[in-house]
Motif scaffolding. Structure first.
Motif, PDB file in Angstrom:
ATOM      1  N   TRP A 122       0.859  -1.193   0.000  1.00  0.00           N
ATOM      2  CA  TRP A 122       0.000   0.000   0.000  1.00  0.00           C
ATOM      3  C   TRP A 122       0.889   1.235   0.000  1.00  0.00           C
ATOM      4  O   TRP A 122       1.798   1.355   0.817  1.00  0.00           O
ATOM      5  CB  TRP A 122      -0.904  -0.001   1.235  1.00  0.00           C
ATOM      6  N   LEU A 123       0.636   2.134  -0.937  1.00  0.00           N
ATOM      7  CA  LEU A 123       1.319   3.431  -0.982  1.00  0.00           C
ATOM      8  C   LEU A 123       0.260   4.515  -0.917  1.00  0.00           C
ATOM      9  O   LEU A 123      -0.707   4.489  -1.685  1.00  0.00           O
ATOM     10  CB  LEU A 123       2.137   3.570  -2.264  1.00  0.00           C
ATOM     11  N   HIS A 124       0.435   5.441   0.010  1.00  0.00           N
ATOM     12  CA  HIS A 124      -0.478   6.586   0.034  1.00  0.00           C
ATOM     13  C   HIS A 124       0.278   7.825   0.478  1.00  0.00           C
ATOM     14  O   HIS A 124       1.279   7.757   1.184  1.00  0.00           O
ATOM     15  CB  HIS A 124      -1.687   6.326   0.937  1.00  0.00           C
ATOM     16  N   GLY A 125      -0.193   8.971   0.011  1.00  0.00           N
ATOM     17  CA  GLY A 125       0.472  10.230   0.332  1.00  0.00           C
ATOM     18  C   GLY A 125      -0.031  11.340  -0.560  1.00  0.00           C
ATOM     19  O   GLY A 125      -1.100  11.242  -1.177  1.00  0.00           O
ATOM     20  N   CYS A 126       0.749  12.401  -0.643  1.00  0.00           N
ATOM     21  CA  CYS A 126       0.306  13.573  -1.394  1.00  0.00           C
ATOM     22  C   CYS A 126       1.496  14.320  -1.963  1.00  0.00           C
ATOM     23  O   CYS A 126       2.625  14.180  -1.507  1.00  0.00           O
ATOM     24  CB  CYS A 126      -0.512  14.507  -0.490  1.00  0.00           C
ATOM     25  N   GLU A 127       1.205  15.119  -2.971  1.00  0.00           N
ATOM     26  CA  GLU A 127       2.164  16.054  -3.542  1.00  0.00           C
ATOM     27  C   GLU A 127       1.568  17.449  -3.438  1.00  0.00           C
ATOM     28  O   GLU A 127       0.356  17.625  -3.589  1.00  0.00           O
ATOM     29  CB  GLU A 127       2.459  15.718  -5.002  1.00  0.00           C
ATOM     30  N   ALA A 128       2.429  18.437  -3.166  1.00  0.00           N
ATOM     31  CA  ALA A 128       1.945  19.806  -3.008  1.00  0.00           C
ATOM     32  C   ALA A 128       3.060  20.784  -3.340  1.00  0.00           C
ATOM     33  O   ALA A 128       4.242  20.430  -3.308  1.00  0.00           O
ATOM     34  CB  ALA A 128       1.437  20.038  -1.586  1.00  0.00           C
ATOM     35  N   LYS A 129       2.670  22.006  -3.670  1.00  0.00           N
ATOM     36  CA  LYS A 129       3.636  23.072  -3.937  1.00  0.00           C
ATOM     37  C   LYS A 129       3.640  24.047  -2.763  1.00  0.00           C
ATOM     38  O   LYS A 129       2.591  24.384  -2.216  1.00  0.00           O
ATOM     39  CB  LYS A 129       3.276  23.819  -5.222  1.00  0.00           C
ATOM     40  N   LYS A 130       4.838  24.491  -2.394  1.00  0.00           N
ATOM     41  CA  LYS A 130       4.961  25.444  -1.294  1.00  0.00           C
ATOM     42  C   LYS A 130       4.862  26.854  -1.853  1.00  0.00           C
ATOM     43  O   LYS A 130       5.707  27.290  -2.630  1.00  0.00           O
ATOM     44  CB  LYS A 130       6.288  25.238  -0.565  1.00  0.00           C
ATOM     45  N   GLU A 131       3.818  27.563  -1.440  1.00  0.00           N
ATOM     46  CA  GLU A 131       3.613  28.933  -1.888  1.00  0.00           C
ATOM     47  C   GLU A 131       3.462  29.842  -0.671  1.00  0.00           C
ATOM     48  O   GLU A 131       3.606  29.398   0.464  1.00  0.00           O
ATOM     49  CB  GLU A 131       2.403  29.008  -2.822  1.00  0.00           C
ATOM     50  N   ALA A 132       3.162  31.114  -0.928  1.00  0.00           N
ATOM     51  CA  ALA A 132       3.136  32.101   0.150  1.00  0.00           C
ATOM     52  C   ALA A 132       2.168  31.731   1.260  1.00  0.00           C
ATOM     53  O   ALA A 132       2.441  31.922   2.439  1.00  0.00           O
ATOM     54  CB  ALA A 132       2.788  33.477  -0.419  1.00  0.00           C
ATOM     55  N   GLY A 133       1.017  31.171   0.900  1.00  0.00           N
ATOM     56  CA  GLY A 133       0.010  30.843   1.902  1.00  0.00           C
ATOM     57  C   GLY A 133       0.158  29.476   2.522  1.00  0.00           C
ATOM     58  O   GLY A 133      -0.678  29.072   3.328  1.00  0.00           O
ATOM     59  N   GLY A 134       1.203  28.748   2.156  1.00  0.00           N
ATOM     60  CA  GLY A 134       1.401  27.402   2.689  1.00  0.00           C
ATOM     61  C   GLY A 134       1.436  26.378   1.570  1.00  0.00           C
ATOM     62  O   GLY A 134       1.694  26.699   0.408  1.00  0.00           O
ATOM     63  N   MET A 135       1.169  25.129   1.915  1.00  0.00           N
ATOM     64  CA  MET A 135       1.201  24.049   0.939  1.00  0.00           C
ATOM     65  C   MET A 135      -0.086  24.040   0.115  1.00  0.00           C
ATOM     66  O   MET A 135      -1.184  24.098   0.672  1.00  0.00           O
ATOM     67  CB  MET A 135       1.368  22.700   1.632  1.00  0.00           C
ATOM     68  N   VAL A 136       0.063  23.979  -1.190  1.00  0.00           N
ATOM     69  CA  VAL A 136      -1.079  23.931  -2.109  1.00  0.00           C
ATOM     70  C   VAL A 136      -1.125  22.540  -2.724  1.00  0.00           C
ATOM     71  O   VAL A 136      -0.216  22.144  -3.461  1.00  0.00           O
ATOM     72  CB  VAL A 136      -0.969  25.007  -3.205  1.00  0.00           C
ATOM     73  N   PHE A 137      -2.159  21.792  -2.437  1.00  0.00           N
ATOM     74  CA  PHE A 137      -2.312  20.420  -2.885  1.00  0.00           C
ATOM     75  C   PHE A 137      -2.333  20.333  -4.412  1.00  0.00           C
ATOM     76  O   PHE A 137      -2.987  21.127  -5.082  1.00  0.00           O
ATOM     77  CB  PHE A 137      -3.614  19.843  -2.319  1.00  0.00           C
ATOM     78  N   THR A 138      -1.580  19.359  -4.966  1.00  0.00           N
ATOM     79  CA  THR A 138      -1.579  19.142  -6.414  1.00  0.00           C
ATOM     80  C   THR A 138      -2.034  17.738  -6.795  1.00  0.00           C
ATOM     81  O   THR A 138      -2.657  17.557  -7.834  1.00  0.00           O
ATOM     82  CB  THR A 138      -0.182  19.376  -7.019  1.00  0.00           C
ATOM     83  N   ARG A 139      -1.715  16.730  -5.962  1.00  0.00           N
ATOM     84  CA  ARG A 139      -2.088  15.369  -6.340  1.00  0.00           C
ATOM     85  C   ARG A 139      -2.103  14.457  -5.126  1.00  0.00           C
ATOM     86  O   ARG A 139      -1.264  14.575  -4.237  1.00  0.00           O
ATOM     87  CB  ARG A 139      -1.085  14.822  -7.363  1.00  0.00           C
TER      88      ARG A 139
END
Length: 347
Positions: A122-139
């Motif tokens: 089982w693999l689970h997790g997330c990808e996100a971009k770090k921007e001015a307001g914090g982490m922005v979810f991408t996938r």
């Protein structure tokens, strides 16, 4: 000169403050669980293992032979309390039991021989971009593999589970009834933990004594007589976040211009390097620049090269401009001298 130094220091401070807002580096936080139907005979493998990875680096680990969740990074060990590790160990022990039960269910469902070795991952997790307001979810990532083949995968965009394996259909129908928990974890809780871990890692790096990165611009021979390879090398940086750019007379070079990149590679001392290369004519008198921005540093590293006919065929290091630390120390020294003189005059 002193005024120029102050201006440069101010520029560095502004870069330190605002470049993180401009960077759109994608980060990832993933957890991988691997369970075997019986104890594997291969040395080093365990019946059950679990590990967490931040940007591909292991941050914690657990296996059935040593059923304790343990940190694998110094900043994790020092900045998480004992209760965190105890709760994590208890959760993973329950997870280990869940895997043992369900791998047995799948073997029965597929009418498989109990004496054979089977694997459920089982693999689970997330990808996100770090921007001015914090982490922005991408996938979001949430998928199960059985014996190395795709078994179940969560479609975060539509909130449903998908599968091409008929043995997974009963599980899919059951889990499709409660997709909100999975979607909520991937898009919110996972990103919150990622941001927390990245902040802790950054704080540790700022206290560490890793050497300053170095940047070199040099030529190496080409297979074509009247050409050379111009190389831009950044090395000694950590972690793997680096932005490397080569320009010719101010124009950014890309793959369309023949630019080749080694991508980020490890050094022997746990730091990393990256080299970008472009083939140029030995007679090219353009001005080539190599600009490098490494995360957590306060300035850009900038060096330039101007080809001078055949002399460019020699492999030579043009130089390194590594900026802020040395200038900061110089300003501090000048300030101390000024304060010393001021105190002396006031006596």
């Amino acid at each position: 000169t002193f005024l120029l130094i102050l201006i440069y220091i101010s520029t560095c401070v502004l870069l330190a403050k605002y470049t993180p807002m401009l960077m759109h580096k994608t980060h990832s936080l993933t957890y991988i669980y691997t369970a075997y139907s019986k104890e594997p005979s291969t040395p080093g493998l365990h019946k059950f293992t679990a590990m967490g990875l931040l940007d591909g680096r292991i941050i914690d680990y657990f296996d059935n032979d040593h059923p304790l969740k343990v940190p694998k990074q110094k900043w994790m060990e020092e900045q998480e309390d004992k209760d965190y590790w105890k709760k994590g160990s208890d959760t993973l022990k329950k997870m280990m039991d869940w895997f043992n039960i369900n791998i047995g269910i799948l073997m029965d469902r597929m009418r498989q021989n109990q004496s054979d070795l089977h694997t459920l991952q089982w693999l689970h997790g997330c990808e996100a971009k770090k921007e001015a307001g914090g982490m922005v979810f991408t996938r979001g990532l949430d998928m199960y593999n059985y014996d190395g083949k795709s078994f179940l995968e969560f479609d975060d965009a539509h909130g449903v589970w998908s599968t091409a394996n008929t043995a997974a259909e009963p599980t899919k129908r059951k889990w499709d009834g409660v997709p909100d928990y999975t979607k909520g974890y991937l898009e919110n809780e996972c990103c919150q933990w990622m941001e927390k871990f990245l902040q802790k890692e950054q704080e540790e790096l700022q206290k560490s004594s890793l050497p300053d990165p170095e940047v070199f611009l040099f030529t190496t021979s080409s297979s074509v007589n009247d050409r050379v390879n111009l190389n831009c090398l950044a090395t000694g940086f950590y972690p793997t976040d680096v932005d490397l750019q080569m320009t010719r007379d101010g124009q950014l070079l890309t793959q369309l211009n023949g630019l080749r990149s080694s991508k980020v590679r490890p050094n022997h001392d746990n730091t990393y390097q990256r080299r970008d290369t472009v083939e140029i004519l030995t007679s090219d008198t353009s001005e080539f620049r190599c600009e490098t921005e490494v995360r957590f540093l306060k300035c850009f590293y900038l060096i330039f090269f101007r080809s001078h006919s055949a002399s460019a065929s020699t492999a030579m290091i043009i130089g390194v401009v590594g900026g802020c630390v040395l200038l900061f120390l110089l300003v501090v020294a000048l300030l101390l001298i000024w304060l010393h003189k001021k105190n002396k005059l006031s006596k």
